[in-house]
Write an enzyme that holds these catalytic residues in place. Structure first.
Site, PDB file in Angstrom:
ATOM      1  N   ARG A   1     -31.970 -41.424  81.653  1.00 29.17           N
ATOM      2  CA  ARG A   1     -32.965 -42.196  80.986  1.00 29.17           C
ATOM      3  C   ARG A   1     -33.595 -41.198  80.143  1.00 29.17           C
ATOM      4  O   ARG A   1     -33.931 -40.094  80.552  1.00 29.17           O
ATOM      5  CB  ARG A   1     -34.259 -42.698  81.751  1.00 29.17           C
ATOM      6  CG  ARG A   1     -35.513 -43.242  80.989  1.00 29.17           C
ATOM      7  CD  ARG A   1     -36.429 -43.924  81.664  1.00 29.17           C
ATOM      8  NE  ARG A   1     -35.877 -45.425  82.073  1.00 29.17           N
ATOM      9  CZ  ARG A   1     -36.865 -46.130  82.552  1.00 29.17           C
ATOM     10  NH1 ARG A   1     -37.865 -45.892  82.690  1.00 29.17           N
ATOM     11  NH2 ARG A   1     -36.180 -47.496  82.879  1.00 29.17           N
TER      12      ARG A   1
ATOM     13  N   LYS B   1     -35.659 -24.875  79.394  1.00 31.40           N
ATOM     14  CA  LYS B   1     -35.133 -23.368  78.907  1.00 31.40           C
ATOM     15  C   LYS B   1     -34.331 -23.540  77.680  1.00 31.40           C
ATOM     16  O   LYS B   1     -33.863 -22.593  77.123  1.00 31.40           O
ATOM     17  CB  LYS B   1     -34.203 -22.707  79.996  1.00 31.40           C
ATOM     18  CG  LYS B   1     -34.901 -22.344  81.351  1.00 31.40           C
ATOM     19  CD  LYS B   1     -33.699 -21.829  81.996  1.00 31.40           C
ATOM     20  CE  LYS B   1     -34.524 -21.767  83.558  1.00 31.40           C
ATOM     21  NZ  LYS B   1     -33.228 -21.096  84.499  1.00 31.40           N
TER      22      LYS B   1
ATOM     23  N   HIS C   1     -31.311 -51.195  77.510  1.00 38.98           N
ATOM     24  CA  HIS C   1     -31.402 -50.948  78.824  1.00 38.98           C
ATOM     25  C   HIS C   1     -30.558 -51.763  79.772  1.00 38.98           C
ATOM     26  O   HIS C   1     -30.993 -52.907  80.233  1.00 38.98           O
ATOM     27  CB  HIS C   1     -32.888 -51.138  79.207  1.00 38.98           C
ATOM     28  CG  HIS C   1     -33.389 -50.790  80.333  1.00 38.98           C
ATOM     29  ND1 HIS C   1     -32.665 -50.108  81.662  1.00 38.98           N
ATOM     30  CD2 HIS C   1     -34.794 -50.519  80.934  1.00 38.98           C
ATOM     31  CE1 HIS C   1     -33.433 -49.968  82.559  1.00 38.98           C
ATOM     32  NE2 HIS C   1     -34.817 -50.173  82.222  1.00 38.98           N
TER      33      HIS C   1
ATOM     34  N   ARG D   1     -39.514 -48.514  88.702  1.00 37.29           N
ATOM     35  CA  ARG D   1     -38.273 -49.571  89.505  1.00 37.29           C
ATOM     36  C   ARG D   1     -37.017 -48.871  89.014  1.00 37.29           C
ATOM     37  O   ARG D   1     -35.927 -48.890  90.105  1.00 37.29           O
ATOM     38  CB  ARG D   1     -38.449 -50.753  88.750  1.00 37.29           C
ATOM     39  CG  ARG D   1     -39.343 -51.856  89.494  1.00 37.29           C
ATOM     40  CD  ARG D   1     -40.029 -52.664  88.439  1.00 37.29           C
ATOM     41  NE  ARG D   1     -40.885 -51.870  87.410  1.00 37.29           N
ATOM     42  CZ  ARG D   1     -42.082 -51.498  87.637  1.00 37.29           C
ATOM     43  NH1 ARG D   1     -42.712 -51.914  88.925  1.00 37.29           N
ATOM     44  NH2 ARG D   1     -42.878 -50.835  87.079  1.00 37.29           N
ATOM     45  N   THR D   2     -36.665 -48.494  87.783  1.00 36.33           N
ATOM     46  CA  THR D   2     -35.134 -47.943  87.534  1.00 36.33           C
ATOM     47  C   THR D   2     -34.911 -46.895  88.615  1.00 36.33           C
ATOM     48  O   THR D   2     -33.773 -47.148  89.336  1.00 36.33           O
ATOM     49  CB  THR D   2     -35.129 -47.845  86.205  1.00 36.33           C
ATOM     50  OG1 THR D   2     -35.413 -48.757  85.403  1.00 36.33           O
ATOM     51  CG2 THR D   2     -33.588 -47.473  85.728  1.00 36.33           C
TER      52      THR D   2
HETATM   53  C1  NCD Z   1     -39.050 -51.179  81.306  1.00 33.74           C
HETATM   54  C2  NCD Z   1     -38.428 -49.917  80.375  1.00 33.74           C
HETATM   55  O1  NCD Z   1     -38.382 -48.902  81.018  1.00 33.74           O
HETATM   56  O2  NCD Z   1     -38.042 -50.203  79.449  1.00 33.74           O
HETATM   57  N1  NCD Z   1     -39.038 -50.880  82.459  1.00 33.74           N
HETATM   58  C3  NCD Z   1     -38.192 -50.946  83.527  1.00 33.74           C
HETATM   59  O3  NCD Z   1     -37.195 -50.138  83.606  1.00 33.74           O
HETATM   60  N2  NCD Z   1     -38.212 -52.041  84.502  1.00 33.74           N
HETATM   61  C4  NCD Z   1     -39.758 -51.988  80.590  1.00 33.74           C
HETATM   62  C5  NCD Z   1     -41.155 -51.237  79.983  1.00 33.74           C
HETATM   63  O4  NCD Z   1     -41.395 -49.883  80.301  1.00 33.74           O
HETATM   64  O5  NCD Z   1     -41.974 -51.869  79.489  1.00 33.74           O
END
Ligand code: NCD
Length: 306
Positions: free
Chosen positions: A104, A83, A132, A54-55
């Site tokens: 991320r 590397k 997040h 999703r993100t």
């Molecule tokens: C979440 C995350 O990556 O923290 N997912 C997301 O971004 N919607 C939740 C998860 O991974 O459980």
């Protein structure tokens, strides 16, 4: 003024700035055709050192729906990280090519560190079990849509409160709004970290391991996956992973106008049998995530419709 800012954790934006993002997201939802080329000529970089559906996709779709373009990787082994390049060098290089970036990383504090090396806006898309913030934008926009206002609400957060970064960011963000009461529902081993609880007002939260006795009181039930990748012991994960399963029987105890949210991905914690219950709005929540990210990108780049 949000132009040029980084977004590392929810408190980086004032309540007023958050409202500006949500108002813009509302406008985009109503008439997305008005925004088709506001980011023409701009580039968003996605640097994903951890899996994502999703993100990453919602950011990429957001930029493309605004007429901008994307570069990036979803597997660090295909970048110079393999590397031995340092994050600071990677981000400085990306800043030569892109206008805004999304990062991320499995390690806490990485987005913050990266942001120190560049003026290009860095958006934290999850740093380990820490924060997040763009999931929180998604969640707050969703709450505004269903409960009209973010105030006078009892919010149950349930599951992995120890490692769940979406929950850490959401609870922090909600603590700034009026009369929000939390029920922290988790097994003892996965309780909310002290550093989050310490910032909450006394009396604004209860800690419990019982979903059945809590569900009837909440206006929002925010479920979460047990974060397998953060466990040191697989046995411990196996023991805790199915501690809570939200099913039809438990939903019968809930209010008619409560909503069930989940950042997704889900594993077993929400039974598929309740997906058709109108109170289960997690896929709609994921849809709002794209619109709020469109608004965020526009604000950080300082672009608007004519
Ligand atoms: C979440 C995350 O990556 O923290 N997912 C997301 O971004 N919607 C939740 C998860 O991974 O459980």
């Amino acid at each position: 003024m949000l132009k040029g800012k980084h977004l590392i954790e929810p408190f980086d934006f004032s309540l007023e700035e958050l409202e500006q993002v949500f108002d813009l997201a509302d406008g985009i939802i109503l008439a997305p055709e008005n925004y088709l080329d506001v980011c023409k000529g701009k580039i968003l970089a996605t640097l994903f050192y951890e899996p994502s559906t999703r993100t990453r996709f919602s950011f990429e779709a957001a930029m493309q729906r605004l007429g901008g373009q994307i570069i990036g990787f979803d597997d660090p082994n295909t970048s110079s990280a393999a590397k031995g390049e340092s994050l600071s060098d990677t981000i400085r290089t990306i800043a030569c090519y892109a206008d805004v970036s999304v990062l991320r990383h499995p390690r806490e504090g990485t987005a913050k560190l990266a942001s120190k090396y560049t003026d290009m806006p860095v958006i934290n898309a999850g740093d380990g079990g820490h924060q997040h913030p763009t999931q929180t934008l998604t969640d707050l926009l969703t709450i505004r849509k269903y409960h009209k206002e973010i105030k006078n609400l009892t919010v149950g957060v349930c599951g992995d409160l120890k490692f769940g970064r979406t929950i850490h960011s959401l609870v922090k963000a909600l603590s700034r709004y009026e009369n929000i009461h939390f029920k922290m529902i988790s097994p003892e081993e996965l309780r909310m970290p002290k550093y989050i609880l310490e910032d909450l007002e006394d009396g604004s939260y209860e800690i419990t391991d019982n979903l059945e006795t809590s569900i009837g009181d909440v206006d929002i039930l925010y479920m979460s996956r047990v974060q397998r990748e953060r466990f040191v012991s697989e046995d411990e994960y196996q023991r805790l992973k199915d501690f809570f399963i939200l099913d039809k029987t438990k939903m019968e105890l809930a209010k008619e106008d409560m909503i069930v949210m989940h950042p997704l991905p889900r594993v077993n914690e929400i039974s598929k049998e309740i997906d058709s219950d109108k109170r289960c709005i997690y896929f709609e929540q994921a849809r709002f995530g794209m619109f709020v990210r469109m608004a965020l990108i526009m604000k950080l780049l300082g672009v608007a419709i004519a």
